[in-house]
Design a protein around this motif. Sequence first.
Motif, PDB file in Angstrom:
ATOM      1  N   SER A  82       0.821  -1.195   0.000  1.00 24.77           N
ATOM      2  CA  SER A  82       0.000   0.000   0.000  1.00 24.77           C
ATOM      3  C   SER A  82       0.861   1.254   0.000  1.00 24.77           C
ATOM      4  O   SER A  82       2.046   1.224   0.316  1.00 24.77           O
ATOM      5  CB  SER A  82      -0.907  -0.006   1.222  1.00 24.77           C
ATOM      6  N   HIS A  83       0.226   2.374  -0.373  1.00 28.61           N
ATOM      7  CA  HIS A  83       0.900   3.658  -0.338  1.00 28.61           C
ATOM      8  C   HIS A  83       0.856   4.231   1.072  1.00 28.61           C
ATOM      9  O   HIS A  83      -0.157   4.140   1.765  1.00 28.61           O
ATOM     10  CB  HIS A  83       0.229   4.636  -1.303  1.00 28.61           C
ATOM     11  N   SER A  84       1.946   4.862   1.480  1.00 27.67           N
ATOM     12  CA  SER A  84       2.045   5.514   2.782  1.00 27.67           C
ATOM     13  C   SER A  84       1.945   7.025   2.591  1.00 27.67           C
ATOM     14  O   SER A  84       2.097   7.530   1.481  1.00 27.67           O
ATOM     15  CB  SER A  84       3.385   5.172   3.448  1.00 27.67           C
ATOM     16  N   PRO A  85       1.691   7.779   3.655  1.00 28.05           N
ATOM     17  CA  PRO A  85       1.747   9.236   3.529  1.00 28.05           C
ATOM     18  C   PRO A  85       3.138   9.676   3.094  1.00 28.05           C
ATOM     19  O   PRO A  85       4.143   9.129   3.534  1.00 28.05           O
ATOM     20  CB  PRO A  85       1.421   9.720   4.948  1.00 28.05           C
ATOM     21  N   ALA A  86       3.201  10.672   2.232  1.00 28.88           N
ATOM     22  CA  ALA A  86       4.488  11.136   1.725  1.00 28.88           C
ATOM     23  C   ALA A  86       5.265  11.872   2.808  1.00 28.88           C
ATOM     24  O   ALA A  86       4.689  12.661   3.559  1.00 28.88           O
ATOM     25  CB  ALA A  86       4.281  12.051   0.532  1.00 28.88           C
ATOM     26  N   PRO A  87       6.562  11.638   2.917  1.00 24.39           N
ATOM     27  CA  PRO A  87       7.383  12.404   3.867  1.00 24.39           C
ATOM     28  C   PRO A  87       7.511  13.850   3.413  1.00 24.39           C
ATOM     29  O   PRO A  87       7.172  14.202   2.281  1.00 24.39           O
ATOM     30  CB  PRO A  87       8.728  11.679   3.832  1.00 24.39           C
ATOM     31  N   ASP A  88       8.035  14.692   4.277  1.00 27.50           N
ATOM     32  CA  ASP A  88       8.173  16.109   3.954  1.00 27.50           C
ATOM     33  C   ASP A  88       9.311  16.374   2.979  1.00 27.50           C
ATOM     34  O   ASP A  88       9.277  17.345   2.224  1.00 27.50           O
ATOM     35  CB  ASP A  88       8.401  16.924   5.227  1.00 27.50           C
ATOM     36  N   SER A  89      10.356  15.529   3.006  1.00 28.34           N
ATOM     37  CA  SER A  89      11.522  15.742   2.153  1.00 28.34           C
ATOM     38  C   SER A  89      12.131  14.389   1.808  1.00 28.34           C
ATOM     39  O   SER A  89      11.684  13.343   2.295  1.00 28.34           O
ATOM     40  CB  SER A  89      12.553  16.640   2.848  1.00 28.34           C
ATOM     41  N   PHE A  90      13.183  14.403   0.979  1.00 32.22           N
ATOM     42  CA  PHE A  90      13.812  13.158   0.549  1.00 32.22           C
ATOM     43  C   PHE A  90      14.489  12.421   1.695  1.00 32.22           C
ATOM     44  O   PHE A  90      14.523  11.189   1.716  1.00 32.22           O
ATOM     45  CB  PHE A  90      14.837  13.439  -0.551  1.00 32.22           C
ATOM     46  N   ALA A  91      15.074  13.158   2.639  1.00 33.02           N
ATOM     47  CA  ALA A  91      15.848  12.529   3.713  1.00 33.02           C
ATOM     48  C   ALA A  91      15.317  12.960   5.074  1.00 33.02           C
ATOM     49  O   ALA A  91      15.089  14.145   5.322  1.00 33.02           O
ATOM     50  CB  ALA A  91      17.322  12.892   3.590  1.00 33.02           C
ATOM     51  N   THR A  92      15.118  11.988   5.951  1.00 37.47           N
ATOM     52  CA  THR A  92      14.746  12.246   7.335  1.00 37.47           C
ATOM     53  C   THR A  92      15.948  11.929   8.213  1.00 37.47           C
ATOM     54  O   THR A  92      16.451  10.799   8.202  1.00 37.47           O
ATOM     55  CB  THR A  92      13.554  11.379   7.756  1.00 37.47           C
ATOM     56  N   ASP A  93      16.443  12.920   8.931  1.00 41.47           N
ATOM     57  CA  ASP A  93      17.660  12.762   9.733  1.00 41.47           C
ATOM     58  C   ASP A  93      18.818  12.248   8.883  1.00 41.47           C
ATOM     59  O   ASP A  93      19.640  11.431   9.325  1.00 41.47           O
ATOM     60  CB  ASP A  93      17.407  11.817  10.914  1.00 41.47           C
ATOM     61  N   GLY A  94      18.873  12.718   7.638  1.00 44.40           N
ATOM     62  CA  GLY A  94      19.970  12.368   6.744  1.00 44.40           C
ATOM     63  C   GLY A  94      19.828  11.035   6.051  1.00 44.40           C
ATOM     64  O   GLY A  94      20.714  10.636   5.290  1.00 44.40           O
TER      65      GLY A  94
ATOM     66  N   THR B  34      19.860  20.244  -2.939  1.00 44.22           N
ATOM     67  CA  THR B  34      21.059  21.042  -2.658  1.00 44.22           C
ATOM     68  C   THR B  34      22.132  20.251  -1.913  1.00 44.22           C
ATOM     69  O   THR B  34      23.328  20.348  -2.230  1.00 44.22           O
ATOM     70  CB  THR B  34      20.685  22.294  -1.840  1.00 44.22           C
ATOM     71  N   GLN B  35      21.739  19.444  -0.934  1.00 42.25           N
ATOM     72  CA  GLN B  35      22.732  18.749  -0.117  1.00 42.25           C
ATOM     73  C   GLN B  35      23.476  17.662  -0.880  1.00 42.25           C
ATOM     74  O   GLN B  35      24.514  17.186  -0.411  1.00 42.25           O
ATOM     75  CB  GLN B  35      22.073  18.168   1.124  1.00 42.25           C
ATOM     76  N   TRP B  36      22.981  17.261  -2.045  1.00 38.94           N
ATOM     77  CA  TRP B  36      23.648  16.211  -2.834  1.00 38.94           C
ATOM     78  C   TRP B  36      24.314  16.748  -4.091  1.00 38.94           C
ATOM     79  O   TRP B  36      25.005  16.002  -4.784  1.00 38.94           O
ATOM     80  CB  TRP B  36      22.631  15.144  -3.242  1.00 38.94           C
ATOM     81  N   ASP B  37      24.128  18.035  -4.403  1.00 35.29           N
ATOM     82  CA  ASP B  37      24.551  18.557  -5.695  1.00 35.29           C
ATOM     83  C   ASP B  37      25.995  19.035  -5.747  1.00 35.29           C
ATOM     84  O   ASP B  37      26.516  19.317  -6.830  1.00 35.29           O
ATOM     85  CB  ASP B  37      23.642  19.725  -6.113  1.00 35.29           C
ATOM     86  N   GLY B  38      26.652  19.140  -4.610  1.00 38.37           N
ATOM     87  CA  GLY B  38      28.036  19.598  -4.607  1.00 38.37           C
ATOM     88  C   GLY B  38      28.145  21.066  -4.970  1.00 38.37           C
ATOM     89  O   GLY B  38      27.250  21.880  -4.708  1.00 38.37           O
ATOM     90  N   SER B  39      29.234  21.424  -5.616  1.00 39.25           N
ATOM     91  CA  SER B  39      29.535  22.823  -5.919  1.00 39.25           C
ATOM     92  C   SER B  39      28.695  23.384  -7.061  1.00 39.25           C
ATOM     93  O   SER B  39      28.708  24.584  -7.306  1.00 39.25           O
ATOM     94  CB  SER B  39      31.006  22.949  -6.304  1.00 39.25           C
ATOM     95  N   CYS B  40      28.004  22.518  -7.795  1.00 39.93           N
ATOM     96  CA  CYS B  40      27.235  22.883  -8.996  1.00 39.93           C
ATOM     97  C   CYS B  40      28.138  23.266 -10.165  1.00 39.93           C
ATOM     98  O   CYS B  40      27.664  23.849 -11.158  1.00 39.93           O
ATOM     99  CB  CYS B  40      26.224  23.992  -8.720  1.00 39.93           C
ATOM    100  N   GLY B  41      29.424  22.961 -10.060  1.00 35.98           N
ATOM    101  CA  GLY B  41      30.325  23.159 -11.189  1.00 35.98           C
ATOM    102  C   GLY B  41      30.133  22.079 -12.240  1.00 35.98           C
ATOM    103  O   GLY B  41      29.329  21.154 -12.075  1.00 35.98           O
ATOM    104  N   LEU B  42      30.903  22.153 -13.334  1.00 40.25           N
ATOM    105  CA  LEU B  42      30.712  21.230 -14.448  1.00 40.25           C
ATOM    106  C   LEU B  42      30.965  19.774 -14.081  1.00 40.25           C
ATOM    107  O   LEU B  42      30.424  18.867 -14.716  1.00 40.25           O
ATOM    108  CB  LEU B  42      31.626  21.636 -15.610  1.00 40.25           C
TER     109      LEU B  42
END
Length: 340
Positions: free
Chosen positions: A4-16, A33-41
Motif C-alpha cells: 500500500s501507499h504511505s503518507p508522503a514524507p516532507d523531504s527526501f531525507a529524514t535525519d539524513g 542542494t545537499q547532494w549537488d556539490g559545488s554545482c560546477g561542471l
Amino acid sequence: MKNSHSPAPDSFATDGVVTAGRFNGAIADVSTTQWDGSCGLLSPRRTQRKGWIYGGVMDTRFIVGFAIADAGLLGTAFVYVYDRLNSTLVEHKTTRLLGFDKHFQPSPNSNWFLKNGRNQWSIQSLNHKAGWVFSFKNTTLDLAFELMDDAGSISALNNAPSKGDSRPFHYTHKLVGAPANLRFTLNGETHEITNVQGVFDFTLGYPPRTTLWQWACWVGRLDDGRTFSCNLVAQTMNGLENTAWLRLNDESARVIPMAQAVFHYNRANTLQTWAIHTTDGQLRVQFTPEGERKESIHIGAMYSHFTQPFGAFSGTWTDEQGIAHTLTGIGVVEQHRALW
C-alpha cells in the motif's frame, strides 16, 4: 512488489537517511542542494542529477506528448501531436548544452522553459497549485494544454537506484487520468478538446550511470463504465511507482498499488505488439502501436536512446473480489536506454 501507499514524507531525507517507499501525494520539499556539490561542471548536479516533467493528453483522435528535461550537462525538450484519424505525426525537439542554470532546482512548481530559435517550450503551475499548463509555440504549431491536479497523485522514492556507486536516490511523482483540456492550432487549423484525460510525470534524482527501463501508461475504461488508468514500469524504481487509478464519474480517484510488471516486445521493432502483465496475474494487457517517436542523443561519453510508441491498449484487470474486467485504453509505452 505490491504494497500500500504511505503518507508522503516532507523531504527526501529524514535525519539524513533516504528511505524507499511508495506514497500518496507528492513529497513537498524536493530540494537536492545537499547532494549537488559545488554545482560546477564536474559536480553531481551536472554529471549525475536528472530532472524532467512529462505531460501527455490521450484523446480518441489526438495523442500529445510533451517534455522538458534538465539532464545536467544538457537541456532537452520535445512536443509531438499524433493524429489517429489521419495517421500523421508532427514533432519538434531541441537539445541545448547547459540548458539550465547551475542553481536550477527542478520541482513540479518550478517554471520550466527552453527556447531554440522560434521554438518555445514552457511548463508552469496553475494558480494555487491546481495543476499545470504545458505550452509550445512556433510558426506552424501553437499548442497548450492544462492538466488538473485532482488530488490523486502518487510518488515513489528509491534509495538504491544503482549498484557500485554512491548515487543517493531516484524519485518520481505521477498522476494518470488527470482531467485535461487541449487547444492547438496546426498549419492554420484549430482544435479545442475539453474534458479529456492526461498524464503528469515529474521525475528527479540520480539514476544509475547505465539506465534501462520499459514504461507503459494509459487512460482507459473498464467494461462497467469506470475509468481505469495505469502506470507501469520495469527495470527501474523496483516497481514502486506501479499504480492504477480507478474513477467513477466525478468522484476522487481510488489509487491501487500494482505489482511488478513484465514487458514482452521486440526490441528491434517496437512497432510490433507489446504484451505486459503484472507478476501477480491481476493485470494483463496488449498494446497495439499506431506510431512512435524516437530519438538518439550522443554527446561525449553520454548517450540516450529513446523510443515511445503510442496507440491502443486492451486486456483484463481482476479486482480484489476476483472479478475479471475487460479494459480498453489509449496511451504510450516506452523503451529507454541511457549512459549518463
